[in-house]
Scaffold this active site. Structure first.
Site, PDB file in Angstrom:
ATOM      1  N   HIS A  50      -3.096  -0.495  -9.492  1.00  0.00           N
ATOM      2  CA  HIS A  50      -4.046  -1.606  -9.475  1.00  0.00           C
ATOM      3  C   HIS A  50      -5.340  -1.170 -10.172  1.00  0.00           C
ATOM      4  CE1 HIS A  50      -2.297  -4.207  -6.018  1.00  0.00           C
ATOM      5  NE2 HIS A  50      -1.322  -3.525  -6.620  1.00  0.00           N
ATOM      6  N   GLU A  52      -8.579  -1.214  -9.382  1.00  0.00           N
ATOM      7  CA  GLU A  52      -9.540  -0.419  -8.630  1.00  0.00           C
ATOM      8  C   GLU A  52      -9.019   0.998  -8.381  1.00  0.00           C
ATOM      9  OE1 GLU A  52     -10.040  -4.780  -7.567  1.00  0.00           O
ATOM     10  OE2 GLU A  52      -8.362  -3.409  -7.825  1.00  0.00           O
ATOM     11  N   CYS A  77      -7.469  -6.418  -3.197  1.00  0.00           N
ATOM     12  CA  CYS A  77      -6.403  -6.601  -2.222  1.00  0.00           C
ATOM     13  C   CYS A  77      -6.568  -5.545  -1.122  1.00  0.00           C
ATOM     14  CB  CYS A  77      -5.043  -6.462  -2.911  1.00  0.00           C
ATOM     15  SG  CYS A  77      -4.724  -4.769  -3.479  1.00  0.00           S
ATOM     16  N   ASP A 140       2.781  -9.080  -7.928  1.00  0.00           N
ATOM     17  CA  ASP A 140       1.605  -8.226  -7.797  1.00  0.00           C
ATOM     18  C   ASP A 140       0.984  -8.319  -6.414  1.00  0.00           C
ATOM     19  OD1 ASP A 140      -0.316  -6.425  -9.233  1.00  0.00           O
ATOM     20  OD2 ASP A 140      -1.726  -7.993  -8.635  1.00  0.00           O
TER      21      ASP A 140
END
Length: 144
Positions: A50, A52, A77, A140
């Site tokens: 992801h 981040e 998330c 995702d």
């Protein structure tokens, strides 16, 4: 908008150009970008890649995340929020949370300060992607 959110958006666009999900992030300390990344789940066939996470990974080993700010184009998330909380990133700036609410309440429970800028550019980037790639987006976010 500032140069750091512009850099996060550039990362999101890089992911889209590579055939990935358009989410980007940069980590800033003392007005300097120390890490950057974009979602690479598709490109690397890696479910944990992801934006981040890649951004934090690319910052490398830093002794402390105190005083850092994470700029990200989309509300993180739970996976990314866990990393934010784990490493003590106390402040994040989010491009938007309309297309995905993410783990905002979770982070706030751990005293993460969140600024949601609700940027049209981030919203349209995600809305366009989700409309064209609903299956990939649902994969995702774990909603297949």
């Amino acid at each position: 908008m500032n140069e750091f959110m512009e850099a996060a958006i550039a990362e999101a666009r890089a992911s889209l150009h590579e055939g990935g999900i358009p989410i980007g992030a940069v980590l800033v300390r003392n007005n300097t970008i120390i890490g950057r990344g974009h979602n690479q789940r598709v490109q690397r066939n890696d479910p944990l890649a992801h934006a981040e996470i890649e951004c934090i990974r690319n910052a490398g080993r830093i002794k402390t995340y105190t005083g850092t700010i994470l700029y990200t184009t989309l509300m993180p998330c739970y996976l990314c929020a866990g990393a934010i909380v784990q490493f003590g990133i106390e402040h994040i700036v989010v491009g938007e949370s309309r297309t995905y609410r993410g783990a905002e309440d979770f982070m706030k429970n751990f005293w993460v300060s969140i600024e949601d800028w609700d940027l049209d550019e981030c919203i349209s980037l995600m809305k366009d992607f989700i409309q064209k790639n609903p299956h990939l987006w649902n994969e995702d976010i774990g909603r297949l």
